[in-house]
Design a protein around this motif. Structure first.
Motif, PDB file in Angstrom:
ATOM      1  N   ARG A 189     -13.584   0.653  -9.838  1.00 57.13           N
ATOM      2  CA  ARG A 189     -15.095   1.244  -9.737  1.00 57.13           C
ATOM      3  C   ARG A 189     -15.352   2.340 -10.267  1.00 57.13           C
ATOM      4  O   ARG A 189     -16.076   2.754 -11.023  1.00 57.13           O
ATOM      5  CB  ARG A 189     -15.407   1.037  -8.080  1.00 57.13           C
ATOM      6  N   GLU A 233     -16.971  -6.896  -5.211  1.00 59.74           N
ATOM      7  CA  GLU A 233     -17.917  -6.921  -3.909  1.00 59.74           C
ATOM      8  C   GLU A 233     -19.037  -8.239  -3.987  1.00 59.74           C
ATOM      9  O   GLU A 233     -19.127  -8.654  -2.932  1.00 59.74           O
ATOM     10  CB  GLU A 233     -18.751  -5.591  -3.891  1.00 59.74           C
ATOM     11  N   GLY A 290      -4.887  -3.748  -2.122  1.00 56.87           N
ATOM     12  CA  GLY A 290      -4.897  -3.103  -0.877  1.00 56.87           C
ATOM     13  C   GLY A 290      -4.815  -4.044   0.264  1.00 56.87           C
ATOM     14  O   GLY A 290      -4.348  -5.214   0.244  1.00 56.87           O
ATOM     15  N   ALA A 291      -5.356  -3.732   1.454  1.00 57.95           N
ATOM     16  CA  ALA A 291      -5.176  -4.392   2.513  1.00 57.95           C
ATOM     17  C   ALA A 291      -6.004  -5.741   2.400  1.00 57.95           C
ATOM     18  O   ALA A 291      -6.975  -5.922   2.053  1.00 57.95           O
ATOM     19  CB  ALA A 291      -5.496  -3.417   3.747  1.00 57.95           C
ATOM     20  N   ASN A 292      -5.568  -6.626   3.392  1.00 55.56           N
ATOM     21  CA  ASN A 292      -6.351  -7.852   3.509  1.00 55.56           C
ATOM     22  C   ASN A 292      -6.645  -8.615   2.265  1.00 55.56           C
ATOM     23  O   ASN A 292      -7.578  -9.319   1.949  1.00 55.56           O
ATOM     24  CB  ASN A 292      -7.839  -7.786   4.128  1.00 55.56           C
ATOM     25  N   GLY A 315     -11.687 -10.900  -0.497  1.00 50.85           N
ATOM     26  CA  GLY A 315     -13.272 -10.207  -0.391  1.00 50.85           C
ATOM     27  C   GLY A 315     -13.569 -10.414   1.105  1.00 50.85           C
ATOM     28  O   GLY A 315     -13.189 -10.705   1.892  1.00 50.85           O
ATOM     29  N   THR A 316     -14.669  -9.392   1.262  1.00 45.71           N
ATOM     30  CA  THR A 316     -15.087  -9.114   2.736  1.00 45.71           C
ATOM     31  C   THR A 316     -15.722 -10.214   3.300  1.00 45.71           C
ATOM     32  O   THR A 316     -15.617 -10.549   4.393  1.00 45.71           O
ATOM     33  CB  THR A 316     -16.136  -7.727   2.682  1.00 45.71           C
ATOM     34  N   THR A 317     -16.534 -10.877   2.532  1.00 50.73           N
ATOM     35  CA  THR A 317     -16.794 -12.132   3.154  1.00 50.73           C
ATOM     36  C   THR A 317     -16.327 -13.501   2.488  1.00 50.73           C
ATOM     37  O   THR A 317     -17.008 -14.363   2.200  1.00 50.73           O
ATOM     38  CB  THR A 317     -18.518 -12.397   2.630  1.00 50.73           C
ATOM     39  N   ALA A 343     -16.461   7.602   1.622  1.00 53.15           N
ATOM     40  CA  ALA A 343     -16.045   7.091   0.274  1.00 53.15           C
ATOM     41  C   ALA A 343     -15.822   5.656  -0.102  1.00 53.15           C
ATOM     42  O   ALA A 343     -15.998   5.353  -1.251  1.00 53.15           O
ATOM     43  CB  ALA A 343     -14.865   7.713  -0.413  1.00 53.15           C
ATOM     44  N   ARG A 344     -16.137   4.855   1.032  1.00 56.69           N
ATOM     45  CA  ARG A 344     -16.100   3.438   1.107  1.00 56.69           C
ATOM     46  C   ARG A 344     -14.983   2.963   0.198  1.00 56.69           C
ATOM     47  O   ARG A 344     -14.931   2.007  -0.479  1.00 56.69           O
ATOM     48  CB  ARG A 344     -17.190   2.794   0.475  1.00 56.69           C
ATOM     49  N   LEU A 345     -13.586   3.394   0.407  1.00 55.85           N
ATOM     50  CA  LEU A 345     -12.555   2.907  -0.365  1.00 55.85           C
ATOM     51  C   LEU A 345     -11.565   2.028   0.488  1.00 55.85           C
ATOM     52  O   LEU A 345     -11.089   2.382   1.528  1.00 55.85           O
ATOM     53  CB  LEU A 345     -11.608   4.157  -1.027  1.00 55.85           C
ATOM     54  N   LYS A 346     -11.249   0.981  -0.045  1.00 55.18           N
ATOM     55  CA  LYS A 346     -10.526  -0.013   0.758  1.00 55.18           C
ATOM     56  C   LYS A 346      -8.835   0.698   0.749  1.00 55.18           C
ATOM     57  O   LYS A 346      -8.424   0.829  -0.042  1.00 55.18           O
ATOM     58  CB  LYS A 346     -10.448  -1.225  -0.042  1.00 55.18           C
ATOM     59  N   SER A 347      -8.323   0.888   1.964  1.00 52.58           N
ATOM     60  CA  SER A 347      -6.939   1.378   2.329  1.00 52.58           C
ATOM     61  C   SER A 347      -6.094   0.583   1.440  1.00 52.58           C
ATOM     62  O   SER A 347      -6.029  -0.599   1.280  1.00 52.58           O
ATOM     63  CB  SER A 347      -6.703   1.127   3.725  1.00 52.58           C
ATOM     64  N   ARG A 366      -7.594  -8.475  13.101  1.00 51.33           N
ATOM     65  CA  ARG A 366      -7.876  -7.184  12.515  1.00 51.33           C
ATOM     66  C   ARG A 366      -8.491  -7.335  11.075  1.00 51.33           C
ATOM     67  O   ARG A 366      -9.234  -6.849  10.898  1.00 51.33           O
ATOM     68  CB  ARG A 366      -6.774  -6.370  12.458  1.00 51.33           C
ATOM     69  N   ASP A 367      -8.046  -8.070  10.347  1.00 50.26           N
ATOM     70  CA  ASP A 367      -8.452  -8.475   9.037  1.00 50.26           C
ATOM     71  C   ASP A 367      -9.786  -8.904   9.052  1.00 50.26           C
ATOM     72  O   ASP A 367     -10.681  -8.561   8.226  1.00 50.26           O
ATOM     73  CB  ASP A 367      -7.687  -9.537   8.377  1.00 50.26           C
ATOM     74  N   GLU A 402     -12.111  -6.032  10.064  1.00 54.72           N
ATOM     75  CA  GLU A 402     -12.072  -5.074   8.921  1.00 54.72           C
ATOM     76  C   GLU A 402     -13.059  -5.639   7.895  1.00 54.72           C
ATOM     77  O   GLU A 402     -13.666  -4.793   6.962  1.00 54.72           O
ATOM     78  CB  GLU A 402     -10.886  -4.814   8.353  1.00 54.72           C
ATOM     79  N   ASN A 403     -12.927  -6.847   7.364  1.00 52.80           N
ATOM     80  CA  ASN A 403     -13.758  -7.471   6.402  1.00 52.80           C
ATOM     81  C   ASN A 403     -15.111  -7.351   6.681  1.00 52.80           C
ATOM     82  O   ASN A 403     -16.005  -6.856   5.710  1.00 52.80           O
ATOM     83  CB  ASN A 403     -13.299  -8.887   6.153  1.00 52.80           C
ATOM     84  N   ARG A 415     -16.045  -3.746   6.303  1.00 56.88           N
ATOM     85  CA  ARG A 415     -16.182  -3.445   4.910  1.00 56.88           C
ATOM     86  C   ARG A 415     -17.619  -4.002   4.189  1.00 56.88           C
ATOM     87  O   ARG A 415     -18.237  -3.544   3.482  1.00 56.88           O
ATOM     88  CB  ARG A 415     -15.018  -3.764   3.913  1.00 56.88           C
ATOM     89  N   SER A 416     -17.979  -5.280   4.670  1.00 55.67           N
ATOM     90  CA  SER A 416     -19.118  -5.665   4.005  1.00 55.67           C
ATOM     91  C   SER A 416     -20.324  -4.904   4.545  1.00 55.67           C
ATOM     92  O   SER A 416     -21.328  -4.950   3.887  1.00 55.67           O
ATOM     93  CB  SER A 416     -19.197  -7.285   4.247  1.00 55.67           C
ATOM     94  N   ASN A 468     -20.206  -1.564   2.457  1.00 53.83           N
ATOM     95  CA  ASN A 468     -20.597  -2.113   1.340  1.00 53.83           C
ATOM     96  C   ASN A 468     -22.352  -2.067   0.983  1.00 53.83           C
ATOM     97  O   ASN A 468     -22.818  -2.233  -0.181  1.00 53.83           O
ATOM     98  CB  ASN A 468     -20.124  -3.130   0.539  1.00 53.83           C
ATOM     99  N   ASP A 498     -23.652  -5.161   2.293  1.00 53.39           N
ATOM    100  CA  ASP A 498     -24.042  -6.441   1.912  1.00 53.39           C
ATOM    101  C   ASP A 498     -24.558  -7.105   3.142  1.00 53.39           C
ATOM    102  O   ASP A 498     -25.195  -8.003   3.089  1.00 53.39           O
ATOM    103  CB  ASP A 498     -22.690  -7.260   1.530  1.00 53.39           C
ATOM    104  N   THR A 499     -24.207  -6.457   4.475  1.00 54.91           N
ATOM    105  CA  THR A 499     -24.671  -7.132   5.606  1.00 54.91           C
ATOM    106  C   THR A 499     -25.285  -6.218   6.465  1.00 54.91           C
ATOM    107  O   THR A 499     -24.809  -4.984   6.493  1.00 54.91           O
ATOM    108  CB  THR A 499     -23.521  -7.641   6.328  1.00 54.91           C
ATOM    109  N   GLU A 527     -17.403 -13.810  15.388  1.00 50.44           N
ATOM    110  CA  GLU A 527     -17.391 -15.145  15.110  1.00 50.44           C
ATOM    111  C   GLU A 527     -15.892 -15.352  14.325  1.00 50.44           C
ATOM    112  O   GLU A 527     -15.264 -16.484  14.841  1.00 50.44           O
ATOM    113  CB  GLU A 527     -18.484 -15.442  14.274  1.00 50.44           C
TER     114      GLU A 527
END
Lengths: 313, 433, 298
Positions: free
Chosen positions: A144, A165, A252-254, A259-261, B256-260, B400-401, B404-405, B408-409, B412, B414-415, B426
């Protein structure tokens, strides 16, 4: 093997005809290495996976028989269908342009050129690079804040895109990665096949005044049909098992959730997530077998489409 | 083109035969290669850096004929997968393996695959570890201990002095600590910082998820699961509170919205994209490596809002598939002893899980030159004293994943936060199985 | 053989009915083909070039804006750091990789040519179903098979040894199918008939008639197989131990620790590619020297 001597019998029409005893023996002897090795190292894992898929099998703990329970659960699993859609989407987005470009590229490479070795080997360079290196390179390119792609887009006034994203952007980036890596590979396979096409055909066509496009349609494509069928099938199998590229793309993690969704989680990633994050070995094996079925279906659809293609040509 | 004249097929067969036999010979020689000549090699499989080099030398000197070989995997996720695969298949990557806190519950489900340290007298030396640390690697019935504790993730907060100065905030670590006794105040400082720094290229925190984990791990004795293994994500108020606090920071525009651990996050250390990182002891080494030598003195460490907490930490275990179990147990005993833990602390800054070390001068006086000579010993020990034993549960990682997902959404954009929370619950329920 | 091929040709030549207008042949300047190919090569070579750029710079440069596009001066330093790293043991890893990839490649090519020829030209009971089975074997997702395969290797006492990463890969459904398609297309029945009339056995026919025709395809298969084996990581990483590293598992040790020095990793990857380049040129010549240039004109 050495005892199989050529039969004196005629070798006229082959279709449906039974071979002589010598041919039978040689046939089995020639294919036996493949089947023997596969039986040991391929079939056992396959059957074992099926056995596991009939259980509620914790990778590190307990297991109990559930019959087809995993399969019915999978059919109602939204994440499975999501992964299927992603897989097929990325597959179509990457495979169609990839094969078309590869075919055209093979045609170009088959011409009489100076320094042919150089050109022909050049297209395979992305494939020579280990997948881990490609992963690092692409993550950097699509980063990014400091990626080359966003930097270039910035010059034409596009705001930085977080490629991971969105569904569309992640699919596009992954397809680019796949195409980059595999177009040359397919071009080379097509090229090998093209070399078996007698050059006289093209020369005759040129004398008749056929344009390169017309040569391509009327000589190259028909002559290469078996190889095109083959390349499509292999691309299908590879495309549906797509794993490393989207995984590395999500650094990175996960990483495994795509992706997040789950916007770019493929079937194999979902399988892997179930097996190794969730420890659900049984359920993951079920995903594996469903993938097998999906590949089968897509392969059959491909074959039907290609058959129609021949009807048109 | 005419056919070559037919030659004797025997030569062809000989050629094929040669290839096959050489392949077979190659298979055979490969199989025999494994044997060692006299010496015993102990394999230690870890992730990251445990700081054991000198300790190995010492152990080798005390045990002539023993050679220790360590493999380290940089990516914890990859390490866990490989370890799980091998243990599930009845093997192991080493005679001694490291198990991270989040995974140890999983391996308790197959405790028979690991040597029971209680058979080697570990119960008599229980007080060498924080009580909850010892229990984390012990089965529920208390009869089987599969791993011995190495470090704990005593928590602190790392911050950039240069960026704080630019934003007009104090840089002295005691003054900074006074700014944020709680996470609410931390957020307020963040808003001040953001205003003071006046640029969108620098943010106060790296991401909502890292902060969220820190808050969650210090606020409760359980997170997603209760000790009976039931998912309590909705009924445990600590989860939702941590979620709201962390996302509040994101909404305030200070993240900063950076993924670890992503490439961009790693690069952010060097480019100065964020001014603070929630900082368990093991993170200090990470910050140092990511920022590089030229960043020496830019970072400093102070106390974390909310006072202490634990995030991460590991165990050493001996798989029963090892051929040198007794020797391996001896090595684990040594590495996790007070002496071993102190050695590791000096090498990497990993905080010992042995409470008797906390008052020793070695820890009390330890400073880290990279972090502006911050008194890391005192800081992390202070965090460790407030440690709550947190029960994680076997499905902690997938849950946890999922959370965290979802977070993050939301971060970002998105939600919406409300939808994000519903999705988190859920997905967590699904991941919990 | 020339005569036989001519018999095949007309059937195909008749196809182009489209009487495309005659176009003047381009003789002047650089042909568009070369321009397109040059472009493709630039894009293709970019990953390798980018690797070189990263391998020749200090780690910090990699994430700078704008991205670095020219090599820096640290290449030798980085390469030396790889080679002097005793944990990595690069020399031994290269030998192991050559052995593993070489044996697998020779076997795959040989077995694939044999089986491909049999499936294309020999008549035996169950030929079609068996070919279908070969296809099915290609459709099995590999990732999950790792655990059962590992269990099997444990039983065979092969865990940690080179045969563990070689034996499962001495055959390939892909290879069999590739060669089968190629034989169908490239080996006319008349050629086999001629060999039979000369009194050649089936094995002789295969060795002296079929194999030479298959050379370009076999070279492609060899090249692809070798690269795949050379770059394989997931399985070797799982099953090999420290004493038997391949290039890829050895290089993964460069990334040990929490923190990855990308410059170092790239320098290692670059070194790992060099032997491949050599193999590349070897097979490249084979592919280029395809049969038709020499064969048909005689």
């Amino acid at each position: 093997m050495t005892t199989a001597t050529a039969p004196p019998a005629r070798r006229g029409s082959r279709a449906g005809a039974r071979g002589t005893r010598g041919e039978q023996v040689a046939g089995y002897a020639f294919i036996s290495p493949f089947f023997l090795v596969f039986a040991v190292f391929g079939l056992f894992p396959l059957l074992f996976t099926f056995w596991v898929s009939l259980h509620d099998w914790d990778l590190l703990g307990t297991r109990s028989w559930v019959g087809l329970g995993n399969y019915t659960a999978l059919l109602e699993d939204e994440d499975f269908w999501n992964a299927l859609v992603n897989t097929l989407g990325i597959f179509v987005l990457s495979t169609v342009p990839q094969l078309l470009v590869a075919l055209a590229l093979a045609q170009l490479l088959n011409q009489r050129l100076r320094a042919r070795t150089l050109w022909r080997m050049g297209v395979l360079l992305p494939n020579i690079t280990s997948i881990a290196a490609v992963g690092i390179i692409f993550t950097l390119l699509f980063a990014r804040d400091f990626g080359l792609v966003n930097w270039l887009l910035g010059h034409v006034g596009v705001d930085p895109i977080t490629w991971q994203e969105h569904r569309w952007s992640s699919w596009l980036a992954i397809s680019t990665m796949v195409d980059w890596r595999w177009t040359g590979y397919n071009a080379l396979i097509f090229l090998a096949a093209l070399q078996a096409v007698p050059r006289e055909l093209y020369e005759a066509a040129q004398i008749d005044g056929a344009s390169p496009v017309s040569q391509f349609r009327h000589i190259t494509v028909p002559m290469l049909r078996p190889t095109i069928v083959f390349a499509t099938l292999v691309a299908t199998i590879g495309g549906i098992q797509l794993f490393t590229e989207p995984l590395l793309f999500n650094s990175g993690a996960n990483a495994i959730t795509g992706g997040t969704t789950r916007q770019f989680q493929t079937l194999t990633m979902y399988l892997y997530e179930q097996a190794f994050t969730g420890q659900e070995f049984g359920y993951a094996s079920t995903v594996a077998w469903m993938m097998f079925l999906v590949i089968l279906v897509v392969a059959v659809v491909n074959a039907l489409l290609l058959r129609r293609l021949r009807g048109v040509a | 083109m005419t056919l070559h004249r037919p030659r004797r097929p025997a030569r062809t067969a000989a050629a094929i035969g040669l290839i096959l036999t050489s392949a077979a010979a190659f298979a055979g020689c490969g199989g025999a290669e494994g044997a060692d000549g006299g010496d015993t090699t102990l394999r230690v499989a870890i992730f990251g850096d445990f700081g054991y080099e000198k300790l190995y030398d010492q152990f080798e000197a005390e045990h002539p004929g023993v050679k220790i070989v360590e493999t380290s995997e940089g990516d914890l996720g990859k390490y866990n997968t490989a370890l799980t695969q091998k243990i599930a298949a009845g093997s192991a990557p080493g005679d001694v393996v490291a198990i991270e806190e989040g995974q140890v519950v999983n391996f308790l489900a197959s405790a028979d695959k690991f040597v029971n340290f209680q058979d080697h007298g570990s119960n008599d030396r229980k007080d060498q570890w924080l009580p909850w640390k010892y229990e984390q690697a012990t089965t529920a019935d208390g009869t089987d201990t599969i791993g011995l504790g190495t470090d704990v993730g005593g928590m602190a907060m790392c911050y950039r002095r240069d960026l704080f100065e630019r934003a007009g905030l104090p840089t002295d670590r005691t003054e900074v600590a006074a700014l944020w006794p709680t996470w609410e105040e931390f957020t307020k400082v963040g808003e001040q910082f953001q205003e003071g720094i006046g640029t969108d290229d620098v943010h106060f925190i790296d991401s909502a998820t890292n902060t969220y984990n820190s808050i969650l791990m210090q606020s409760a004795d359980e997170t997603y699961f209760d000790p009976d293994g039931e998912l309590v994500i909705e009924s445990n108020p600590a989860v939702k509170e941590a979620w709201d606090t962390a996302l509040g920071m994101s909404e305030a525009g200070i993240s900063a919205r950076l993924k670890s651990f992503s490439t961009e996050w790693t690069a952010g250390f060097k480019s100065g994209s964020f001014a603070t990182v929630a900082c368990p002891a093991w993170m200090t080494n990470n910050i140092k490596e990511n920022t590089g030598a030229e960043g020496e003195g830019l970072w400093d460490i102070t106390t974390v809002p909310g006072g202490g907490g634990n995030w991460g930490g590991s165990f050493l275990a001996v798989p029963t598939s090892s051929d040198h179990q007794d020797l391996a147990v001896e090595l684990v005993d040594f590495l996790t002893s007070a002496e071993g833990q102190l050695g590791a602390f000096e090498a990497t800054g990993n905080l010992p899980s042995n409470p008797t070390l906390y008052d020793t001068p070695e820890l009390q006086q330890a400073t880290n030159p990279y972090f502006n000579d911050a008194p890391t010993g005192q800081l992390f020990v202070a965090g460790a004293r407030n440690l709550q034993p947190v029960y994680l549960g076997a499905k902690n990682q997938p849950v946890r994943d999922a959370v965290e997902n979802a977070m993050r959404s939301v971060e970002n954009g998105d939600t919406s936060p409300a939808d994000g929370w519903d999705a988190a619950v859920e997905d967590a329920e699904k991941a919990a199985g | 053989m020339t005569a036989q091929l001519e018999r095949v040709e007309p059937a195909v030549v008749r196809r182009p009915e489209a009487p495309a207008p005659a176009r003047p042949r381009r003789r002047l300047g650089v042909s568009p083909t070369v321009v397109v190919l040059a472009l493709v090569t630039v894009v293709s070579a970019f990953p390798l070039y980018f690797m070189l750029v990263m391998a020749s710079r200090p780690n910090g440069d990699i994430t700078s804006v704008p991205p670095p596009l020219t090599p820096g001066g640290e290449l030798w330093t980085n390469l030396e750091r790889v080679l002097s790293n005793a944990d990595v043991g690069f020399g031994r890893a290269v030998l192991n990789s050559l052995l593993v990839s070489g044996v697998a490649t020779v076997c795959v090519v040989l077995f694939s040519c044999l089986a491909g020829f049999a499936f294309a030209k020999l008549r035996f009971v169950g030929r079609q179903p068996l070919l279908g089975f070969v296809l099915l074997t290609m459709m099995v997702p590999v990732q999950l098979g790792l655990i059962p395969l590992y269990m099997l290797m444990t039983k065979l006492h092969l865990v940690g040894t080179l045969p563990a990463v070689t034996l499962p890969f001495v055959v390939s459904g892909f290879g069999v199918f590739l060669m089968r398609q190629f034989v169908v297309q490239a080996v006319p029945d008349e050629l086999l008939e001629a060999a039979r009339l000369d009194g050649a056995s089936i094995l002789q026919t295969f060795w002296y008639v079929v194999l030479p025709v298959l050379r370009p395809a076999a070279a492609v298969l060899a090249l692809l197989t070798f690269m795949e084996r050379w770059n394989d990581f997931l399985w070797p990483y799982l099953v090999l131990d420290l004493d038997h590293p391949t290039v890829q598992t050895a290089l993964s040790r460069l990334a040990g620790g929490y923190y990855t020095d990308q410059a170092l990793v790239m320098a290692g990857t670059l070194l790992g590619v060099l032997p491949l380049l050599a193999v590349f040129l070897l097979f490249g010549r084979q592919i280029v020297g395809g049969i038709m240039e020499g064969g048909i004109k005689s």
